[in-house]
Design a protein around this motif. Structure first.
Motif, PDB file in Angstrom:
ATOM      1  N   CYS A 265      -2.881  -4.506  -1.816  1.00 29.73           N
ATOM      2  CA  CYS A 265      -3.811  -5.445  -1.206  1.00 29.73           C
ATOM      3  C   CYS A 265      -4.411  -6.349  -2.276  1.00 29.73           C
ATOM      4  CB  CYS A 265      -4.919  -4.675  -0.491  1.00 29.73           C
ATOM      5  SG  CYS A 265      -6.119  -5.711   0.382  1.00 29.73           S
ATOM      6  N   GLY A 266      -4.614  -7.608  -1.925  1.00 24.86           N
ATOM      7  CA  GLY A 266      -5.248  -8.534  -2.847  1.00 24.86           C
ATOM      8  C   GLY A 266      -6.082  -9.559  -2.116  1.00 24.86           C
ATOM      9  N   ARG A 267      -7.073 -10.099  -2.819  1.00 25.70           N
ATOM     10  CA  ARG A 267      -7.928 -11.125  -2.224  1.00 25.70           C
ATOM     11  C   ARG A 267      -7.187 -12.447  -2.052  1.00 25.70           C
ATOM     12  NH1 ARG A 267     -10.535  -8.025  -5.865  1.00 25.70           N
ATOM     13  NH2 ARG A 267     -12.454  -6.954  -5.188  1.00 25.70           N
ATOM     14  N   ASN A 268      -6.120 -12.626  -2.836  1.00 27.56           N
ATOM     15  CA  ASN A 268      -5.313 -13.841  -2.759  1.00 27.56           C
ATOM     16  C   ASN A 268      -3.893 -13.488  -3.173  1.00 27.56           C
ATOM     17  OD1 ASN A 268      -5.292 -13.892  -5.707  1.00 27.56           O
ATOM     18  ND2 ASN A 268      -7.402 -14.664  -5.529  1.00 27.56           N
ATOM     19  N   ASP A 269      -2.973 -14.460  -3.078  1.00 25.05           N
ATOM     20  CA  ASP A 269      -1.566 -14.183  -3.388  1.00 25.05           C
ATOM     21  C   ASP A 269      -1.379 -13.764  -4.838  1.00 25.05           C
ATOM     22  OD1 ASP A 269      -0.737 -14.663  -0.829  1.00 25.05           O
ATOM     23  OD2 ASP A 269      -0.035 -16.712  -1.205  1.00 25.05           O
ATOM     24  N   ALA A 270      -2.141 -14.345  -5.743  1.00 25.78           N
ATOM     25  CA  ALA A 270      -2.001 -13.993  -7.157  1.00 25.78           C
ATOM     26  C   ALA A 270      -2.368 -12.535  -7.392  1.00 25.78           C
ATOM     27  CB  ALA A 270      -2.872 -14.915  -8.005  1.00 25.78           C
ATOM     28  N   GLU A 271      -3.411 -12.080  -6.725  1.00 25.55           N
ATOM     29  CA  GLU A 271      -3.825 -10.690  -6.905  1.00 25.55           C
ATOM     30  C   GLU A 271      -2.814  -9.734  -6.268  1.00 25.55           C
ATOM     31  OE1 GLU A 271      -8.139  -9.276  -7.258  1.00 25.55           O
ATOM     32  OE2 GLU A 271      -7.651  -8.901  -5.146  1.00 25.55           O
ATOM     33  N   VAL A 272      -2.255 -10.123  -5.127  1.00 29.51           N
ATOM     34  CA  VAL A 272      -1.208  -9.302  -4.513  1.00 29.51           C
ATOM     35  C   VAL A 272      -0.016  -9.192  -5.453  1.00 29.51           C
ATOM     36  CG1 VAL A 272       0.437  -9.136  -2.604  1.00 29.51           C
ATOM     37  CG2 VAL A 272      -1.926  -9.835  -2.155  1.00 29.51           C
ATOM     38  N   ARG A 273       0.389 -10.323  -6.032  1.00 33.06           N
ATOM     39  CA  ARG A 273       1.540 -10.314  -6.940  1.00 33.06           C
ATOM     40  C   ARG A 273       1.250  -9.465  -8.184  1.00 33.06           C
ATOM     41  NH1 ARG A 273       6.195 -12.514  -7.352  1.00 33.06           N
ATOM     42  NH2 ARG A 273       5.824 -13.727  -5.438  1.00 33.06           N
ATOM     43  N   ARG A 274       0.050  -9.584  -8.717  1.00 39.80           N
ATOM     44  CA  ARG A 274      -0.295  -8.789  -9.897  1.00 39.80           C
ATOM     45  C   ARG A 274      -0.207  -7.302  -9.598  1.00 39.80           C
ATOM     46  NH1 ARG A 274      -4.785  -6.250 -11.330  1.00 39.80           N
ATOM     47  NH2 ARG A 274      -6.165  -7.312  -9.832  1.00 39.80           N
ATOM     48  N   GLY A 280       5.938  -2.249 -10.143  1.00 41.56           N
ATOM     49  CA  GLY A 280       7.369  -2.547 -10.171  1.00 41.56           C
ATOM     50  C   GLY A 280       7.971  -2.897  -8.829  1.00 41.56           C
ATOM     51  N   ARG A 281       7.195  -3.554  -7.971  1.00 41.47           N
ATOM     52  CA  ARG A 281       7.682  -3.913  -6.640  1.00 41.47           C
ATOM     53  C   ARG A 281       7.518  -5.407  -6.405  1.00 41.47           C
ATOM     54  NH1 ARG A 281       7.561   0.981  -3.472  1.00 41.47           N
ATOM     55  NH2 ARG A 281       8.333  -0.211  -1.679  1.00 41.47           N
ATOM     56  N   ASP A 282       8.220  -5.913  -5.411  1.00 32.33           N
ATOM     57  CA  ASP A 282       8.165  -7.315  -5.030  1.00 32.33           C
ATOM     58  C   ASP A 282       7.191  -7.489  -3.865  1.00 32.33           C
ATOM     59  OD1 ASP A 282       9.487 -10.128  -4.999  1.00 32.33           O
ATOM     60  OD2 ASP A 282       9.573  -9.439  -2.910  1.00 32.33           O
ATOM     61  N   PRO A 283       6.297  -8.475  -3.934  1.00 29.88           N
ATOM     62  CA  PRO A 283       5.315  -8.622  -2.852  1.00 29.88           C
ATOM     63  C   PRO A 283       5.943  -8.817  -1.474  1.00 29.88           C
ATOM     64  CG  PRO A 283       4.693  -9.954  -4.747  1.00 29.88           C
ATOM     65  CD  PRO A 283       6.070  -9.428  -5.030  1.00 29.88           C
ATOM     66  N   ASP A 284       7.012  -9.622  -1.400  1.00 35.02           N
ATOM     67  CA  ASP A 284       7.634  -9.859  -0.087  1.00 35.02           C
ATOM     68  C   ASP A 284       8.264  -8.586   0.460  1.00 35.02           C
ATOM     69  OD1 ASP A 284       6.885 -12.524  -0.149  1.00 35.02           O
ATOM     70  OD2 ASP A 284       8.757 -13.179  -1.092  1.00 35.02           O
ATOM     71  N   GLU A 285       8.886  -7.813  -0.432  1.00 33.02           N
ATOM     72  CA  GLU A 285       9.470  -6.536   0.000  1.00 33.02           C
ATOM     73  C   GLU A 285       8.384  -5.588   0.487  1.00 33.02           C
ATOM     74  OE1 GLU A 285       9.982  -2.387  -0.492  1.00 33.02           O
ATOM     75  OE2 GLU A 285       9.318  -3.490  -2.265  1.00 33.02           O
ATOM     76  N   LEU A 286       7.247  -5.572  -0.208  1.00 34.50           N
ATOM     77  CA  LEU A 286       6.147  -4.694   0.206  1.00 34.50           C
ATOM     78  C   LEU A 286       5.538  -5.153   1.528  1.00 34.50           C
ATOM     79  CD1 LEU A 286       4.336  -3.962  -3.176  1.00 34.50           C
ATOM     80  CD2 LEU A 286       5.575  -2.328  -1.744  1.00 34.50           C
ATOM     81  N   ARG A 287       5.496  -6.462   1.747  1.00 34.91           N
ATOM     82  CA  ARG A 287       5.005  -6.944   3.047  1.00 34.91           C
ATOM     83  C   ARG A 287       5.924  -6.476   4.174  1.00 34.91           C
ATOM     84  NH1 ARG A 287       2.935 -11.521  -0.069  1.00 34.91           N
ATOM     85  NH2 ARG A 287       0.780 -11.975   0.614  1.00 34.91           N
ATOM     86  N   GLU A 288       7.199  -6.351   3.870  1.00 32.73           N
ATOM     87  CA  GLU A 288       8.177  -5.924   4.873  1.00 32.73           C
ATOM     88  C   GLU A 288       8.144  -4.420   5.094  1.00 32.73           C
ATOM     89  OE1 GLU A 288      11.235  -6.363   7.673  1.00 32.73           O
ATOM     90  OE2 GLU A 288      10.093  -7.928   6.641  1.00 32.73           O
ATOM     91  N   GLY A 290       5.741  -2.053   3.574  1.00 34.27           N
ATOM     92  CA  GLY A 290       4.526  -1.314   3.275  1.00 34.27           C
ATOM     93  C   GLY A 290       3.307  -1.995   3.848  1.00 34.27           C
ATOM     94  N   LEU A 291       2.180  -1.790   3.175  1.00 35.19           N
ATOM     95  CA  LEU A 291       0.923  -2.442   3.522  1.00 35.19           C
ATOM     96  C   LEU A 291       0.584  -3.389   2.384  1.00 35.19           C
ATOM     97  CD1 LEU A 291      -1.356   0.403   4.946  1.00 35.19           C
ATOM     98  CD2 LEU A 291      -0.450  -1.565   6.191  1.00 35.19           C
ATOM     99  N   ALA A 292       1.004  -4.631   2.487  1.00 30.46           N
ATOM    100  CA  ALA A 292       0.812  -5.586   1.406  1.00 30.46           C
ATOM    101  C   ALA A 292       0.278  -6.894   1.948  1.00 30.46           C
ATOM    102  CB  ALA A 292       2.121  -5.825   0.657  1.00 30.46           C
ATOM    103  N   GLY A 293      -0.493  -7.573   1.082  1.00 32.89           N
ATOM    104  CA  GLY A 293      -1.034  -8.870   1.440  1.00 32.89           C
ATOM    105  C   GLY A 293      -2.541  -8.873   1.375  1.00 32.89           C
TER     106      GLY A 293
END
Length: 337
Positions: A265-274, A280-288, A290-293
């Motif tokens: 989880c992140g407050r913005n896309d940069a924090e999600v990516r960090r 060691g995961r990709d944000p788009d893959e985690l959105r698909e 897991g619980l990401a964004g």
């Protein structure tokens, strides 16, 4: 003796937390923290996460039961034992519930395991939950000299372990327990100690097995958990377990239904990516998967699991140094689910 940190166990009269009683309405979702210490964590790190989770209002702190890092051979500082960890946390927390996803049935004999779990339940004032499975990670068995039988035998052993452990716990005080199985035999056991929780700590089972898993859950489980499974697959497997309950005349409403999902989880896309890069995961893959964004995205994803009957989400937290992650979800997600 007052434990380090000045925190004692919860009062011994605390009633066990049963999901069916706490979460009667669809959409009332309980959030729990789930850690994977075999990837590299000390007891002190786990204590910090457990205390943060407790202070932030999460319902439970769970950990895996593994002895080897996945995706490498180091995992420094090395593995910590699940039940030794929970015994320590039992004395250094006061409210949060404690458990395993999942204790490996291959690691321990059922009689001593029943004693261990009952003792940690007492040490915590009745806050333990017992997740157990067949064991699946062959490499860790090879690394530490633990026998790893074929899957069918592991299921047979798990079924006998469940019968032994729950049988020991439910045996009335002053009576003895006997069991004669293919793999385990108990004769004249005093069936002591008893857990603080009555009739016993909640038992968690889970997995995507189509036949034996639902049958075991219907017979033994208080909660059925699915790790890292999509919404549609969750609905299908929950349906199989409900059918297995109906086959033996058990009301499926007696079970709690839950999922475990990777958290990012992140407050913005940069924090999600960090945060994704840190594990060691990709944000788009985690959105698909897991619980990401953003918090809003995560609330929306949790809502989709709620629509198929999930009542608890175990948030798999992989960066144990990032306690702000837990605080963010507690502040921005928990009030909305």
């Amino acid at each position: 003796m007052t434990p380090v940190g000045g925190r004692g166990p919860a009062p011994a009269h605390r009633d066990p937390v049963r999901c069916a009683r706490r979460l009667p309405m669809l959409g009332s979702m309980e959030l729990r923290v789930f850690t994977e210490p075999q990837q590299g964590a000390s007891y002190d790190q786990l204590l910090a996460v457990a205390r943060c989770a407790e202070d932030a209002g999460y319902a439970a702190f769970f950990r895996s039961d593994h002895y080897l890092k996945m995706g490498g051979v180091s995992g420094e500082p090395g593995p910590t034992d699940a039940w030794t960890t929970l015994a320590g946390l039992a004395r250094e927390t006061s409210r949060i519930r404690l458990g395993t996803l999942m204790t490996a049935a291959t690691f321990r004999l059922p009689g001593p395991l029943a004693i261990t779990v009952a003792q940690v339940d007492a040490m915590s004032g009745g806050r333990v939950e017992f997740g157990v499975g067949t064991g699946w990670f062959e490499a860790e068995h090879q690394a530490y000299g633990i026998p790893f039988p074929p899957l069918a035998e592991r299921f047979d052993r798990l079924e006998e372990q469940l019968a032994v452990i729950t049988g020991l716990w439910r045996t009335p005080a002053g009576e003895t327990f006997d069991f004669s199985g293919k793999y385990y035999t108990l004769t004249g056991s005093p069936a002591l100690p008893k857990p603080v929780q009555s009739p016993r700590p909640p038992v968690l089972l889970g997995g995507m097995g189509a036949k034996r898993t639902p049958r075991l859950a219907a017979r033994f489980a208080d909660e059925f958990n699915l790790p890292f499974v999509a919404v549609d697959d969750t609905a299908a497997q929950f349906g199989r377990v409900r059918d297995a309950c109906a086959a033996i005349g058990r009301d499926p409403a007696e079970l709690c239904w839950s999922n475990a999902l990777v958290l990012c989880c992140g407050r913005n896309d940069a924090e999600v990516r960090r945060r994704a890069e840190a594990i060691g995961r990709d944000p788009d893959e985690l959105r698909e998967n897991g619980l990401a964004g953003s918090p809003a995205e995560i609330v929306d994803t949790i809502g989709r699991y709620a629509t198929v009957g999930s009542q608890r989400i175990y948030l798999q937290v992989l960066d144990l140094a990032d306690l702000d992650h837990l605080d963010l979800v507690a502040a921005e997600v928990m009030p909305h689910v």
